[in-house]
Motif scaffolding. Structure first.
Motif, mmCIF file in Angstrom:
data_model
loop_
_atom_site.group_PDB
_atom_site.id
_atom_site.type_symbol
_atom_site.label_atom_id
_atom_site.label_comp_id
_atom_site.label_asym_id
_atom_site.label_seq_id
_atom_site.Cartn_x
_atom_site.Cartn_y
_atom_site.Cartn_z
ATOM 1 N N PRO A 2 0.817 -1.213 0.000
ATOM 2 C CA PRO A 2 0.000 0.000 0.000
ATOM 3 C C PRO A 2 0.853 1.267 0.000
ATOM 4 N N PRO A 3 0.606 2.236 -0.914
ATOM 5 C CA PRO A 3 1.414 3.460 -0.928
ATOM 6 C C PRO A 3 1.226 4.290 0.338
ATOM 7 N N VAL A 4 0.039 4.207 0.946
ATOM 8 C CA VAL A 4 -0.185 4.950 2.190
ATOM 9 C C VAL A 4 -0.089 3.948 3.340
ATOM 10 N N VAL A 6 0.361 4.519 6.862
ATOM 11 C CA VAL A 6 -0.244 4.815 8.170
ATOM 12 C C VAL A 6 -1.209 5.979 8.003
ATOM 13 N N PHE A 7 -2.481 5.707 7.857
ATOM 14 C CA PHE A 7 -3.398 6.836 7.664
ATOM 15 C C PHE A 7 -4.821 6.461 8.051
ATOM 16 N N VAL A 8 -5.069 5.150 8.235
ATOM 17 C CA VAL A 8 -6.436 4.696 8.499
ATOM 18 C C VAL A 8 -6.630 4.679 10.019
ATOM 19 N N SER A 9 -7.159 5.777 10.549
ATOM 20 C CA SER A 9 -7.304 5.914 12.005
ATOM 21 C C SER A 9 -8.741 6.257 12.367
ATOM 22 N N ARG A 10 -9.159 5.768 13.505
ATOM 23 C CA ARG A 10 -10.489 6.093 14.015
ATOM 24 C C ARG A 10 -10.390 6.323 15.515
ATOM 25 N N VAL A 11 -11.321 7.151 16.055
ATOM 26 C CA VAL A 11 -11.376 7.400 17.494
ATOM 27 C C VAL A 11 -12.548 6.608 18.078
ATOM 28 N N ILE A 66 -7.142 -3.006 1.844
ATOM 29 C CA ILE A 66 -7.586 -1.689 2.300
ATOM 30 C C ILE A 66 -6.574 -0.575 1.988
ATOM 31 N N PRO A 67 -5.980 -0.557 0.773
ATOM 32 C CA PRO A 67 -5.010 0.512 0.498
ATOM 33 C C PRO A 67 -5.652 1.901 0.528
ATOM 34 N N PHE A 68 -6.960 1.972 0.307
ATOM 35 C CA PHE A 68 -7.650 3.262 0.323
ATOM 36 C C PHE A 68 -8.525 3.405 1.559
ATOM 37 N N GLY A 69 -8.276 2.618 2.579
ATOM 38 C CA GLY A 69 -9.080 2.690 3.795
ATOM 39 C C GLY A 69 -10.382 1.935 3.645
ATOM 40 N N VAL A 70 -11.332 2.258 4.498
ATOM 41 C CA VAL A 70 -12.571 1.494 4.509
ATOM 42 C C VAL A 70 -13.684 2.296 5.164
ATOM 43 N N GLY A 71 -14.928 1.998 4.773
ATOM 44 C CA GLY A 71 -16.083 2.625 5.426
ATOM 45 C C GLY A 71 -16.385 4.001 4.884
ATOM 46 N N ARG A 73 -15.461 6.913 5.572
ATOM 47 C CA ARG A 73 -14.366 7.884 5.428
ATOM 48 C C ARG A 73 -13.232 7.333 4.577
ATOM 49 N N PHE A 74 -13.535 6.354 3.707
ATOM 50 C CA PHE A 74 -12.452 5.830 2.870
ATOM 51 C C PHE A 74 -12.031 6.906 1.864
ATOM 52 N N CYS A 75 -10.908 6.673 1.186
ATOM 53 C CA CYS A 75 -10.297 7.692 0.324
ATOM 54 C C CYS A 75 -11.265 8.216 -0.731
ATOM 55 N N VAL A 76 -11.484 9.515 -0.683
ATOM 56 C CA VAL A 76 -12.413 10.136 -1.628
ATOM 57 C C VAL A 76 -11.773 10.222 -3.027
ATOM 58 N N GLY A 77 -10.453 10.093 -3.087
ATOM 59 C CA GLY A 77 -9.757 10.208 -4.380
ATOM 60 C C GLY A 77 -9.459 8.877 -5.032
ATOM 61 N N ARG A 79 -11.064 6.636 -6.973
ATOM 62 C CA ARG A 79 -11.352 6.455 -8.417
ATOM 63 C C ARG A 79 -10.394 7.298 -9.258
ATOM 64 N N PHE A 80 -10.135 8.528 -8.802
ATOM 65 C CA PHE A 80 -9.222 9.415 -9.524
ATOM 66 C C PHE A 80 -7.813 8.807 -9.534
ATOM 67 N N ALA A 81 -7.369 8.325 -8.369
ATOM 68 C CA ALA A 81 -6.034 7.745 -8.267
ATOM 69 C C ALA A 81 -5.918 6.509 -9.169
ATOM 70 N N GLU A 82 -6.958 5.663 -9.172
ATOM 71 C CA GLU A 82 -6.920 4.454 -10.020
ATOM 72 C C GLU A 82 -6.836 4.847 -11.492
ATOM 73 N N MET A 83 -7.593 5.903 -11.859
ATOM 74 C CA MET A 83 -7.570 6.346 -13.244
ATOM 75 C C MET A 83 -6.177 6.874 -13.600
ATOM 76 N N GLU A 84 -5.572 7.605 -12.653
ATOM 77 C CA GLU A 84 -4.225 8.156 -12.894
ATOM 78 C C GLU A 84 -3.216 7.041 -13.148
ATOM 79 N N PHE A 85 -3.202 6.013 -12.241
ATOM 80 C CA PHE A 85 -2.128 5.021 -12.446
ATOM 81 C C PHE A 85 -2.408 4.092 -13.608
ATOM 82 N N LYS A 86 -3.692 3.857 -13.930
ATOM 83 C CA LYS A 86 -3.988 3.043 -15.120
ATOM 84 C C LYS A 86 -3.586 3.804 -16.392
HETATM 85 C C1 HEM Z 1 -2.667 5.813 -4.706
HETATM 86 C C2 HEM Z 1 -3.239 6.931 -4.260
HETATM 87 C C3 HEM Z 1 -3.962 7.065 -2.927
HETATM 88 C C4 HEM Z 1 -3.986 6.234 -1.848
HETATM 89 C C5 HEM Z 1 -3.282 4.894 -1.665
HETATM 90 C C6 HEM Z 1 -4.831 6.866 -0.846
HETATM 91 C C7 HEM Z 1 -5.109 6.333 0.404
HETATM 92 C C8 HEM Z 1 -5.929 6.926 1.339
HETATM 93 C C9 HEM Z 1 -6.228 6.363 2.636
HETATM 94 C C10 HEM Z 1 -5.670 5.044 3.174
HETATM 95 C C11 HEM Z 1 -7.075 7.198 3.257
HETATM 96 C C12 HEM Z 1 -7.679 7.016 4.669
HETATM 97 C C13 HEM Z 1 -9.024 6.318 4.501
HETATM 98 C C14 HEM Z 1 -9.631 5.835 5.809
HETATM 99 O O1 HEM Z 1 -9.353 6.405 6.873
HETATM 100 O O2 HEM Z 1 -10.433 4.852 5.774
HETATM 101 C C15 HEM Z 1 -7.323 8.318 2.377
HETATM 102 C C16 HEM Z 1 -8.137 9.381 2.657
HETATM 103 C C17 HEM Z 1 -8.327 10.449 1.823
HETATM 104 N N1 HEM Z 1 -7.816 10.600 0.552
HETATM 105 FE FE1 HEM Z 1 -6.622 9.310 -0.417
HETATM 106 N N2 HEM Z 1 -5.298 8.055 -1.343
HETATM 107 C C18 HEM Z 1 -4.802 8.211 -2.621
HETATM 108 C C19 HEM Z 1 -5.060 9.252 -3.481
HETATM 109 C C20 HEM Z 1 -5.875 10.317 -3.221
HETATM 110 C C21 HEM Z 1 -6.189 11.375 -4.164
HETATM 111 C C22 HEM Z 1 -5.674 11.433 -5.606
HETATM 112 C C23 HEM Z 1 -7.000 12.245 -3.511
HETATM 113 C C24 HEM Z 1 -7.633 13.527 -3.976
HETATM 114 C C25 HEM Z 1 -7.691 13.892 -5.254
HETATM 115 C C26 HEM Z 1 -7.211 11.735 -2.154
HETATM 116 C C27 HEM Z 1 -7.960 12.331 -1.193
HETATM 117 C C28 HEM Z 1 -8.238 11.810 0.062
HETATM 118 C C29 HEM Z 1 -9.074 12.473 1.058
HETATM 119 C C30 HEM Z 1 -9.746 13.854 0.923
HETATM 120 C C31 HEM Z 1 -9.128 11.623 2.172
HETATM 121 C C32 HEM Z 1 -9.873 11.860 3.484
HETATM 122 C C33 HEM Z 1 -11.263 11.263 3.349
HETATM 123 C C34 HEM Z 1 -12.108 11.439 4.605
HETATM 124 O O3 HEM Z 1 -11.554 11.574 5.701
HETATM 125 O O4 HEM Z 1 -13.355 11.426 4.483
HETATM 126 N N3 HEM Z 1 -6.508 10.555 -2.024
HETATM 127 N N4 HEM Z 1 -6.617 8.120 1.207
#
Ligand code: HEM
Length: 129
Positions: A2-4, A6-11, A66-71, A73-77, A79-86
């Motif tokens: 996973p590129p990220v 440490v970022f998936v945190s909850r209270v 879960i590279p983009f988190g879960v639930g 609050r999962f990563c809002v980006g 779909r954009f990120a997947e489109m970028e790397f594809k």
């Molecule tokens: C390979 C690229 C990316 C990875 C691996 C990644 C991963 C993540 C992860 C793990 C989280 C935390 C999710 C959670 O707590 O469940 C997150 C949140 C978030 N990401 Fe990404 N991300 C990527 C690209 C992007 C891009 C391109 C954008 C915006 C254009 C973006 C915007 C955000 C935002 C705004 C949040 C916070 C969402 C919230 O708290 O509701 N991310 N991302």
């Protein structure tokens, strides 16, 4: 990988106990996607690079990947990120033939949030004619 890292945190909103572990109200709980992805209970030969494992895999809603988190609050980006790397890979493969000399020994490194290979991963590019 996973590129990220440490970022998936909850209270915790309330005191709770999960699998015998007590979590007090207010505790900050962080999930490490890297360890979830490397867990043999989730993945067969978890530490090996086997991209083919995703060809017939259809379990995206599970907590095993879960590279983009879960639930909610999962990563809002995502779909954009997947489109970028594809798009990036498609453009590269369109213009270049790529191969590697031997099997790279990739050692993961984390700067606190972002994970990347510790050393450069060298790829040979030959321009397609
Ligand atoms: C390979 C690229 C990316 C990875 C691996 C990644 C991963 C993540 C992860 C793990 C989280 C935390 C999710 C959670 O707590 O469940 C997150 C949140 C978030 N990401 Fe990404 N991300 C990527 C690209 C992007 C891009 C391109 C954008 C915006 C254009 C973006 C915007 C955000 C935002 C705004 C949040 C916070 C969402 C919230 O708290 O509701 N991310 N991302």
């Amino acid at each position: 990988m996973p590129p990220v890292g440490v970022f998936v945190s909850r209270v915790c909103l309330n005191d709770c106990e999960i699998r015998g572990q007590f979590y007090p109200k207010g505790a900050n709980v962080t999930v490490l996607p890297y360890t979830v992805h490397r867990n043999e209970e989730n993945w067969h030969r978890a530490s090996e690079f086997i991209p083919e494992r995703f060809l017939d895999w259809n379990d995206k809603g599970s907590l095993k990947w879960i590279p983009f988190g879960v639930g909610p609050r999962f990563c809002v980006g995502m779909r954009f990120a997947e489109m970028e790397f594809k798009t990036t890979i498609a453009k590269l493969v369109d213009k270049f033939e790529m191969d590697m000399t031997g099997e790279p020994d990739i050692v993961p490194d984390c700067n606190g949030v972002i994970m990347r290979p510790k050393d450069p991963v060298r790829v040979n590019l030959r321009k397609r004619v």
